[in-house]
Motif scaffolding. Sequence first.
Motif, PDB file in Angstrom:
ATOM      1  N   ALA A 272     -41.849   0.408-128.053  1.00  0.00           N
ATOM      2  CA  ALA A 272     -42.993   0.863-127.262  1.00  0.00           C
ATOM      3  C   ALA A 272     -43.195  -0.169-126.144  1.00  0.00           C
ATOM      4  O   ALA A 272     -43.672   0.309-125.026  1.00  0.00           O
ATOM      5  CB  ALA A 272     -44.453   0.863-128.154  1.00  0.00           C
ATOM      6  N   ARG A 273     -43.040  -1.427-126.246  1.00  0.00           N
ATOM      7  CA  ARG A 273     -43.408  -2.424-125.146  1.00  0.00           C
ATOM      8  C   ARG A 273     -42.220  -1.878-124.213  1.00  0.00           C
ATOM      9  O   ARG A 273     -42.673  -1.919-122.766  1.00  0.00           O
ATOM     10  CB  ARG A 273     -43.042  -3.798-125.702  1.00  0.00           C
ATOM     11  CG  ARG A 273     -44.379  -4.232-126.512  1.00  0.00           C
ATOM     12  CD  ARG A 273     -43.938  -5.863-126.769  1.00  0.00           C
ATOM     13  NE  ARG A 273     -42.532  -6.005-127.203  1.00  0.00           N
ATOM     14  CZ  ARG A 273     -42.587  -6.311-128.522  1.00  0.00           C
ATOM     15  NH1 ARG A 273     -43.485  -6.300-129.426  1.00  0.00           N
ATOM     16  NH2 ARG A 273     -41.235  -6.978-128.802  1.00  0.00           N
ATOM     17  N   TYR A 274     -41.092  -1.845-124.612  1.00  0.00           N
ATOM     18  CA  TYR A 274     -40.144  -1.416-123.733  1.00  0.00           C
ATOM     19  C   TYR A 274     -40.377  -0.250-122.735  1.00  0.00           C
ATOM     20  O   TYR A 274     -40.357   0.014-121.542  1.00  0.00           O
ATOM     21  CB  TYR A 274     -38.473  -1.211-124.170  1.00  0.00           C
ATOM     22  CG  TYR A 274     -37.654  -0.837-123.431  1.00  0.00           C
ATOM     23  CD1 TYR A 274     -36.650  -2.063-122.662  1.00  0.00           C
ATOM     24  CD2 TYR A 274     -37.051   0.526-123.062  1.00  0.00           C
ATOM     25  CE1 TYR A 274     -35.647  -1.735-122.091  1.00  0.00           C
ATOM     26  CE2 TYR A 274     -35.991   0.749-122.289  1.00  0.00           C
ATOM     27  CZ  TYR A 274     -35.357  -0.302-121.753  1.00  0.00           C
ATOM     28  OH  TYR A 274     -34.359  -0.311-120.852  1.00  0.00           O
ATOM     29  N   VAL A 275     -40.893   0.800-123.413  1.00  0.00           N
ATOM     30  CA  VAL A 275     -41.342   2.133-122.765  1.00  0.00           C
ATOM     31  C   VAL A 275     -42.347   1.830-121.750  1.00  0.00           C
ATOM     32  O   VAL A 275     -42.400   2.274-120.571  1.00  0.00           O
ATOM     33  CB  VAL A 275     -41.613   3.051-123.841  1.00  0.00           C
ATOM     34  CG1 VAL A 275     -42.357   4.503-122.980  1.00  0.00           C
ATOM     35  CG2 VAL A 275     -40.370   3.754-124.677  1.00  0.00           C
ATOM     36  N   VAL A 276     -43.411   1.020-121.903  1.00  0.00           N
ATOM     37  CA  VAL A 276     -44.541   0.766-121.322  1.00  0.00           C
ATOM     38  C   VAL A 276     -43.934  -0.068-120.103  1.00  0.00           C
ATOM     39  O   VAL A 276     -44.270   0.347-118.715  1.00  0.00           O
ATOM     40  CB  VAL A 276     -45.510  -0.085-122.110  1.00  0.00           C
ATOM     41  CG1 VAL A 276     -46.621  -0.703-121.067  1.00  0.00           C
ATOM     42  CG2 VAL A 276     -46.334   0.800-123.117  1.00  0.00           C
ATOM     43  N   VAL A 277     -43.142  -1.125-120.331  1.00  0.00           N
ATOM     44  CA  VAL A 277     -42.538  -1.976-119.213  1.00  0.00           C
ATOM     45  C   VAL A 277     -41.800  -1.090-118.116  1.00  0.00           C
ATOM     46  O   VAL A 277     -41.702  -1.215-116.913  1.00  0.00           O
ATOM     47  CB  VAL A 277     -42.137  -3.221-119.333  1.00  0.00           C
ATOM     48  CG1 VAL A 277     -43.134  -4.048-120.048  1.00  0.00           C
ATOM     49  CG2 VAL A 277     -40.705  -3.134-120.223  1.00  0.00           C
ATOM     50  N   ASN A 278     -41.076  -0.142-118.692  1.00  0.00           N
ATOM     51  CA  ASN A 278     -39.943   0.696-117.813  1.00  0.00           C
ATOM     52  C   ASN A 278     -40.790   1.675-117.190  1.00  0.00           C
ATOM     53  O   ASN A 278     -40.399   2.067-116.134  1.00  0.00           O
ATOM     54  CB  ASN A 278     -39.077   1.123-118.717  1.00  0.00           C
ATOM     55  CG  ASN A 278     -38.002   0.040-118.962  1.00  0.00           C
ATOM     56  OD1 ASN A 278     -36.747  -0.104-117.852  1.00  0.00           O
ATOM     57  ND2 ASN A 278     -38.028  -1.041-119.675  1.00  0.00           N
ATOM     58  N   GLY A 279     -42.244   2.337-117.848  1.00  0.00           N
ATOM     59  CA  GLY A 279     -42.735   3.074-117.164  1.00  0.00           C
ATOM     60  C   GLY A 279     -43.545   2.732-116.152  1.00  0.00           C
ATOM     61  O   GLY A 279     -43.702   3.126-115.156  1.00  0.00           O
ATOM     62  N   LEU A 280     -43.913   1.297-116.057  1.00  0.00           N
ATOM     63  CA  LEU A 280     -44.732   0.796-114.955  1.00  0.00           C
ATOM     64  C   LEU A 280     -43.647   0.400-113.919  1.00  0.00           C
ATOM     65  O   LEU A 280     -43.806   0.362-112.757  1.00  0.00           O
ATOM     66  CB  LEU A 280     -44.975  -0.630-115.515  1.00  0.00           C
ATOM     67  CG  LEU A 280     -46.219  -0.538-116.545  1.00  0.00           C
ATOM     68  CD1 LEU A 280     -46.901  -2.073-116.871  1.00  0.00           C
ATOM     69  CD2 LEU A 280     -47.577  -0.067-115.635  1.00  0.00           C
ATOM     70  N   GLY A 281     -42.300   0.194-114.116  1.00  0.00           N
ATOM     71  CA  GLY A 281     -41.076  -0.072-113.173  1.00  0.00           C
ATOM     72  C   GLY A 281     -40.952   1.258-112.748  1.00  0.00           C
ATOM     73  O   GLY A 281     -40.913   1.146-111.282  1.00  0.00           O
ATOM     74  N   ALA A 282     -41.055   2.315-113.083  1.00  0.00           N
ATOM     75  CA  ALA A 282     -40.817   3.557-112.651  1.00  0.00           C
ATOM     76  C   ALA A 282     -41.936   3.792-111.763  1.00  0.00           C
ATOM     77  O   ALA A 282     -41.732   4.374-110.562  1.00  0.00           O
ATOM     78  CB  ALA A 282     -40.693   4.797-113.785  1.00  0.00           C
ATOM     79  N   LEU A 283     -43.152   3.356-112.073  1.00  0.00           N
ATOM     80  CA  LEU A 283     -44.241   3.868-111.171  1.00  0.00           C
ATOM     81  C   LEU A 283     -44.248   3.085-110.031  1.00  0.00           C
ATOM     82  O   LEU A 283     -44.431   3.239-108.873  1.00  0.00           O
ATOM     83  CB  LEU A 283     -45.669   3.657-111.920  1.00  0.00           C
ATOM     84  CG  LEU A 283     -46.029   4.446-113.025  1.00  0.00           C
ATOM     85  CD1 LEU A 283     -47.344   4.023-113.582  1.00  0.00           C
ATOM     86  CD2 LEU A 283     -46.251   5.858-112.061  1.00  0.00           C
ATOM     87  N   LEU A 284     -43.680   1.354-110.128  1.00  0.00           N
ATOM     88  CA  LEU A 284     -43.524   0.671-108.774  1.00  0.00           C
ATOM     89  C   LEU A 284     -42.540   1.230-108.106  1.00  0.00           C
ATOM     90  O   LEU A 284     -42.423   1.026-106.934  1.00  0.00           O
ATOM     91  CB  LEU A 284     -42.908  -0.752-109.478  1.00  0.00           C
ATOM     92  CG  LEU A 284     -42.672  -1.625-108.682  1.00  0.00           C
ATOM     93  CD1 LEU A 284     -43.929  -2.172-107.729  1.00  0.00           C
ATOM     94  CD2 LEU A 284     -42.353  -2.993-109.207  1.00  0.00           C
ATOM     95  N   ASN A 285     -41.364   1.512-108.696  1.00  0.00           N
ATOM     96  CA  ASN A 285     -40.272   2.387-107.819  1.00  0.00           C
ATOM     97  C   ASN A 285     -40.917   3.407-106.914  1.00  0.00           C
ATOM     98  O   ASN A 285     -40.617   3.274-105.669  1.00  0.00           O
ATOM     99  CB  ASN A 285     -39.136   2.919-108.825  1.00  0.00           C
ATOM    100  CG  ASN A 285     -38.058   3.140-108.137  1.00  0.00           C
ATOM    101  OD1 ASN A 285     -37.924   4.010-107.324  1.00  0.00           O
ATOM    102  ND2 ASN A 285     -36.726   3.080-109.024  1.00  0.00           N
TER     103      ASN A 285
END
Length: 122
Positions: free
Chosen positions: A62-75
């Motif tokens: 879940a932590r991984y999904v959240v941080v990578n989701g934020l990374g996708a939004l940043l992208n």
Amino acid sequence: MIGSIGFATDGGVLIFLNSLFGLDLLSARLFSFSVAVTLTWYLNRQHTFSGKKDKQVFREWARYVVVNGLGALLNLAIFFWLIFRFNALANSPLVPLAIASAVALFFNFFSSKYIAFRGTHR
């Protein structure tokens, strides 16, 4: 390397669901991202951050999904900001894509290292 596998998985599942099953792009993209982020979590857990595994697997995922989701939004935010701020880049979308992806790559790596795969100490 794992990011490349995730990108290929994401794209492959997206095309598969959209082209072969006629699933709309939004639904197909949400599913393809879910598959890709879970695969990259597993590969990073086994290889890149194998010494920092959390015993509570679902919480780590879940932590991984959240941080990578934020990374996708940043992208996406950087990509669109560059296109709208510098109109010439709209004619060469690979340039802002590369810049946005590079920033997101560093964000995802360090977020994964320090947040998603923070180990069993908790």
